[in-house]
Design an enzyme around this catalytic site. Structure first.
Site, PDB file in Angstrom:
ATOM      1  N   GLU A   1       0.820  -1.199   0.000  1.00 21.77           N
ATOM      2  CA  GLU A   1       0.000   0.000   0.000  1.00 21.77           C
ATOM      3  C   GLU A   1       0.865   1.266   0.000  1.00 21.77           C
ATOM      4  O   GLU A   1       0.495   2.277  -0.604  1.00 21.77           O
ATOM      5  CB  GLU A   1      -0.911   0.001   1.231  1.00 21.77           C
TER       6      GLU A   1
ATOM      7  N   GLY B   1      12.972  -3.048  -1.342  1.00 23.82           N
ATOM      8  CA  GLY B   1      12.886  -1.793  -2.076  1.00 23.82           C
ATOM      9  C   GLY B   1      13.681  -1.748  -3.358  1.00 23.82           C
ATOM     10  O   GLY B   1      13.943  -0.659  -3.881  1.00 23.82           O
ATOM     11  N   GLU B   2      14.077  -2.908  -3.891  1.00 21.19           N
ATOM     12  CA  GLU B   2      14.882  -2.931  -5.115  1.00 21.19           C
ATOM     13  C   GLU B   2      14.178  -3.670  -6.250  1.00 21.19           C
ATOM     14  O   GLU B   2      14.834  -4.150  -7.165  1.00 21.19           O
ATOM     15  CB  GLU B   2      16.234  -3.593  -4.852  1.00 21.19           C
TER      16      GLU B   2
ATOM     17  N   GLU C   1       3.941  -3.481 -11.941  1.00 23.97           N
ATOM     18  CA  GLU C   1       5.301  -2.945 -11.956  1.00 23.97           C
ATOM     19  C   GLU C   1       6.140  -3.582 -13.061  1.00 23.97           C
ATOM     20  O   GLU C   1       6.917  -2.905 -13.733  1.00 23.97           O
ATOM     21  CB  GLU C   1       5.958  -3.175 -10.596  1.00 23.97           C
TER      22      GLU C   1
END
Length: 461
Positions: free
Chosen positions: A78, A350-351, A378
């Site tokens: 989220e 986060g990669e 994504e």
């Protein structure tokens, strides 16, 4: 059940719920602050109103952090989805209070909005537990001008206390599956009252709006899915693309694997390895050559990215048990290592755009067990052919659209997905066609952030 009984049951169950949360936090790692004062709406300091470090070269003047726009993004998914909306609020000059329930959500939020945090334009806080006094303490302290909930995180006491203090509550990019509404019906009238008292629910699809209408929710508007308005990290994707050129071999990313999927994918990769070994096997032992000595592994590089950090070591064990050679992203393997290893374990947070930048084909997991699926958008944003599993209720409409547009394919098992990925790699025309379809499909659905911002304007004053 009314709200009085809901609160009484919540209080009685709180020891068990806190024990469960602490157990979950220990497995996940990081700082969850399960019993911290913020979780109970208790604060001892005034809200941060100035840059945290004036020597960082950010804003020199004090930023007036008053009456912030409160955005609640419960966890990692989220928070990433909310990024374009939060950035649009910041660009409008508004202070933003960003709350989370999980450590992964708070961690990725700190990375995504580091400049705004350092200049005092955005503050992060833990979402308080849904006790009336905790929520009241939270609202009294922060005094938000409005509350924006991302997707479907709705708590009855929180909504009631906000309404009591005349704080508008909006749900943005809302999605409500039949299963989620059935679970909500276990709370009886308390959830229905919370939903009907929300000022505005901005749904992803007309289907979501229709489901809400069935239980009497009328203040809805269809705006689309925030997850289509991606802020791609060009640095990460570029790094991945450069690494792919350097290693000189095809790459298949298996993204966001969940419990019950990792073992099946490792077995599928191990079977592929056996197939390649048998095809490459020389006629006698004297001719045998280790791939590392040959300078290139003959099979594609598989990148396996578990969804949750607490399972990184466990997945590494599965890979080793199946006889696969592994490099870990956290060890920053060299190009030479990536040319020869079987699997790169994506044990970093986060990669994802780095891993997708590295890839030729993406298998998006969370959909090969009955878990509802993970974000496939994504991968499409970078023009990757996408493969999903049979269980995609969390992204039902977008998956169906992607399948219909030729941007994605469905497989029923991890083994079938790996085989399909190999066939796509071997067919350049198919791979390029799916890549073009992915980009064209994504362009049709962009703009949810602008529509949400337009709908929010009356509540941002």
């Amino acid at each position: 059940m009314n709200r009085y009984f809901y609160t009484a049951i919540l209080r009685m169950a709180s020891p068990v719920l806190l024990w469960w949360l602490q157990r979950r936090a220990r497995k996940a790692g990081g700082v969850w602050d399960i019993r911290g004062p913020e979780r109970y709406g208790r604060y001892t300091e005034r809200p941060q109103a100035s840059p945290q470090d004036e020597d960082d070269g950010y804003a020199e003047s004090v930023f007036d952090f008053a009456r912030p726009v409160w955005v609640h993004a419960v966890s990692l998914g989220e928070t990433r989805a909310a990024q374009p909306l939060v950035q649009a609020l910041l660009d409008q000059g508004l202070p933003v209070l960003l709350t989370h329930f999980t450590e992964t959500g708070r961690s990725i939020g700190g990375k995504l909005f580091a400049p705004a945090i350092n200049t005092g334009r955005l503050c992060q806080a833990w979402m308080p537990y849904d006790f009336p006094e905790a929520v009241q303490g939270f609202l009294d302290y922060w005094k938000p001008r409005c509350c924006i909930l991302i997707e479907r995180e709705i708590w009855p006491n929180m909504v009631a206390q906000a309404k009591k203090q005349n704080i508008p509550v909006i749900v943005a990019s809302a999605r409500f599956s039949p299963a989620s509404l059935r679970r909500g019906q276990l709370l009886g009238s308390v959830l229905r009252k919370a939903l009907t008292s929300i000022d505005l629910i901005l749904t992803q699809t007309h289907i979501d709006a229709a489901r809400l209408a069935e239980i009497g929710v009328k203040r809805t508007r269809v705006v689309g899915n925030l997850k289509f308005d991606l802020r791609i990290s060009p640095e990460q994707s570029h790094m991945g693309q450069v690494a792919r050129r350097h290693i000189g071999r095809p790459v298949i990313v298996i993204a966001s694997t969940r419990e019950g999927e990792d073992e099946l994918f490792t077995r599928a990769i191990a079977q592929i390895k056996k197939t390649y070994q048998s095809e490459q096997a020389p006629r006698n032992d004297a001719q045998r050559q280790d791939p590392s000595e040959a300078g290139q592994n003959p099979m594609p590089l598989f990148v396996l990215v578990p969804r949750h950090p607490q399972r990184f070591d466990q997945v590494a064990g599965y890979l080793a048990d199946d006889g696969l050679s592994v490099c870990r992203r956290s060890a920053y393997p060299t190009d030479k290592q990536l040319r020869t290893t079987d699997v790169l374990l994506g044990d970093s947070v986060g990669e994802m755009f780095f891993f997708y930048g590295l890839a030729d084909v993406a298998i998006v997991a969370g959909s090969f067990a009955e878990l509802g699926g993970q974000n496939h958008i994504e991968a499409s944003a970078l023009g990757l052919p996408v493969i999903v599993g049979p269980h995609t209720r969390n992204f039902q409409q977008s998956v169906e659209d992607a399948l219909a547009e030729g941007a994605a394919r469905r497989a029923h098992t991890p083994s079938e997905a790996v085989d399909l990925a190999l066939r796509i790699l071997e067919n350049p025309e198919l791979r390029l066609g799916m890549s073009r379809a992915a980009k064209e499909w994504l362009s049709l659905h962009e703009g949810a952030t602008d529509r949400i911002m337009t709908a929010l304007q009356p509540y941002l004053k």
